[in-house]
Design a protein around this motif. Structure first.
Motif, PDB file in Angstrom:
ATOM      1  N   TYR A  66       0.839  -1.199   0.000  1.00  0.00           N
ATOM      2  CA  TYR A  66       0.000   0.000   0.000  1.00  0.00           C
ATOM      3  C   TYR A  66       0.876   1.251   0.000  1.00  0.00           C
ATOM      4  CZ  TYR A  66      -3.597   3.335   1.554  1.00  0.00           C
ATOM      5  OH  TYR A  66      -4.452   4.412   1.661  1.00  0.00           O
ATOM      6  N   GLU A 114       0.532   5.377  -1.854  1.00  0.00           N
ATOM      7  CA  GLU A 114      -0.709   5.726  -1.167  1.00  0.00           C
ATOM      8  C   GLU A 114      -0.400   6.465   0.133  1.00  0.00           C
ATOM      9  OE1 GLU A 114      -3.656   5.588  -2.163  1.00  0.00           O
ATOM     10  OE2 GLU A 114      -3.625   4.205  -3.860  1.00  0.00           O
ATOM     11  N   ARG A 115      -1.140   7.519   0.403  1.00  0.00           N
ATOM     12  CA  ARG A 115      -0.879   8.324   1.597  1.00  0.00           C
ATOM     13  C   ARG A 115      -2.146   8.565   2.434  1.00  0.00           C
ATOM     14  NH1 ARG A 115       3.121   6.572   0.695  1.00  0.00           N
ATOM     15  NH2 ARG A 115       5.128   7.510   0.212  1.00  0.00           N
ATOM     16  N   VAL A 116      -3.237   7.916   2.087  1.00  0.00           N
ATOM     17  CA  VAL A 116      -4.493   8.100   2.813  1.00  0.00           C
ATOM     18  C   VAL A 116      -4.538   7.135   4.002  1.00  0.00           C
ATOM     19  CG1 VAL A 116      -7.012   7.968   2.657  1.00  0.00           C
ATOM     20  CG2 VAL A 116      -5.668   8.775   0.693  1.00  0.00           C
ATOM     21  N   VAL A 152      -5.706   4.391   6.465  1.00  0.00           N
ATOM     22  CA  VAL A 152      -6.516   3.242   6.076  1.00  0.00           C
ATOM     23  C   VAL A 152      -6.507   2.192   7.174  1.00  0.00           C
ATOM     24  CG1 VAL A 152      -4.583   2.064   4.942  1.00  0.00           C
ATOM     25  CG2 VAL A 152      -6.903   1.593   4.177  1.00  0.00           C
ATOM     26  N   LEU A 204      -8.124  -2.567   3.603  1.00  0.00           N
ATOM     27  CA  LEU A 204      -7.110  -3.072   2.684  1.00  0.00           C
ATOM     28  C   LEU A 204      -7.372  -4.513   2.271  1.00  0.00           C
ATOM     29  CD1 LEU A 204      -3.560  -1.828   3.799  1.00  0.00           C
ATOM     30  CD2 LEU A 204      -4.842  -1.248   1.745  1.00  0.00           C
TER      31      LEU A 204
END
Length: 274
Positions: A90, A95-97, A99, A104
């Motif tokens: 991830y 990806e930087r959001v 979660v 996932l």
């Protein structure tokens, strides 16, 4: 996105104040982890450094509760790397959001996974929430929070809102470490890991405190001494030029100067910066 409450913003402010008032960069990530542990009602909070490629090395940069111990945390991170934890791919694709692992993996895969069963066995946690952090020297980094029970949409909203603040605090920590290393390189007797108020061995760091400079002001002054502009300092620390100038005004007042040249000259003569 769910509406945040006044108490949420109070907790964010508590973290800001704790970071700016702390005089020991080596403890800051632990301090942030302890605040997140309380703010999000977690069982564990871990600043993890993960490999971006095939290298299996990984370690922790901070954690809470402190009683868990750094060696145990590092062993756990390295085990998750060998187990191909879903957070790694991830982060690897940029990806930087924030979660959760349920998001996932899906509920079924996460519930039946080795990652979840070991976390439940070792720490009593059943869900994980990850806040990606800025990469450094090719390494992936994230804050992983564990809880017994599912993280909610409100928790994700809080994590999303506080993530930029944590990234800025992280850069602040790195700049303080870099400044201390620069001080140690030019003053072999100075231990870069000491607190600002640690006494006779603190060298330039103690001099900075004697002038009333805060850790944040010392960071700004160190960058100023390298010839970096207010805009450049702002970009480095992820703050506005206006905020940088406010820090500079306070530095001028405390050092009795009125411009950048005289401030840097005095700071070097006084031994505050190398």
């Amino acid at each position: 996105m769910p509406q945040l409450h006044a108490r949420d913003y109070e907790r964010m402010l508590d973290i800001v104040v704790a970071v700016l008032e702390s005089e020991n960069p080596g403890e800051l990530r632990h301090l942030i982890a302890e605040h997140l542990l309380d703010a999000l009602d977690c069982g564990t909070v871990i600043f993890a450094r993960l490999p971006a490629g095939d290298d299996r090395a990984g370690h922790v940069e901070g954690w809470a509760p402190r009683r868990l111990g750094g060696d145990a945390m590092t062993d756990m991170v390295q085990r998750r790397i060998r187990q191909r934890h879903p957070l790694i791919p991830y982060l690897a694709v940029g990806e930087r959001v924030p979660v959760t692992m349920n998001q996932l993996c899906g509920d079924s895969r996460w519930h039946n996974s080795r990652w979840r069963s070991e976390a439940h066995r070792d720490y009593g946690t059943t869900d994980q929430l990850a806040l990606p952090m800025p990469a450094e020297n090719g390494a992936l980094r994230a804050i992983s929070l564990g809880r017994d029970g599912a993280f909610t949409e409100h928790d994700l909203a809080f994590a999303t809102r506080i993530q930029p603040l944590l990234a800025t605090a992280d850069r602040h920590v790195r700049e303080l470490h870099r400044l201390r290393e620069a001080v140690a390189a030019t003053a072999p007797g100075v231990d870069p890991g000491v607190d600002l108020g640690a006494g006779a061995g603190a060298g330039r760091l103690a001099v900075a405190q004697s002038h009333g400079l805060t850790p944040r002001e010392l960071t700004v002054l160190g960058l100023l001494s390298e010839g970096i502009t207010a805009h450049g300092i702002g970009r480095r620390l992820t703050i506005s030029p206006h905020t940088v100038n406010r820090h500079l005004e306070k530095i001028y007042r405390k050092l009795g100067t009125n411009n950048r040249v005289s401030t840097v000259l005095l700071a070097k003569q006084a031994g505050i910066v190398p």
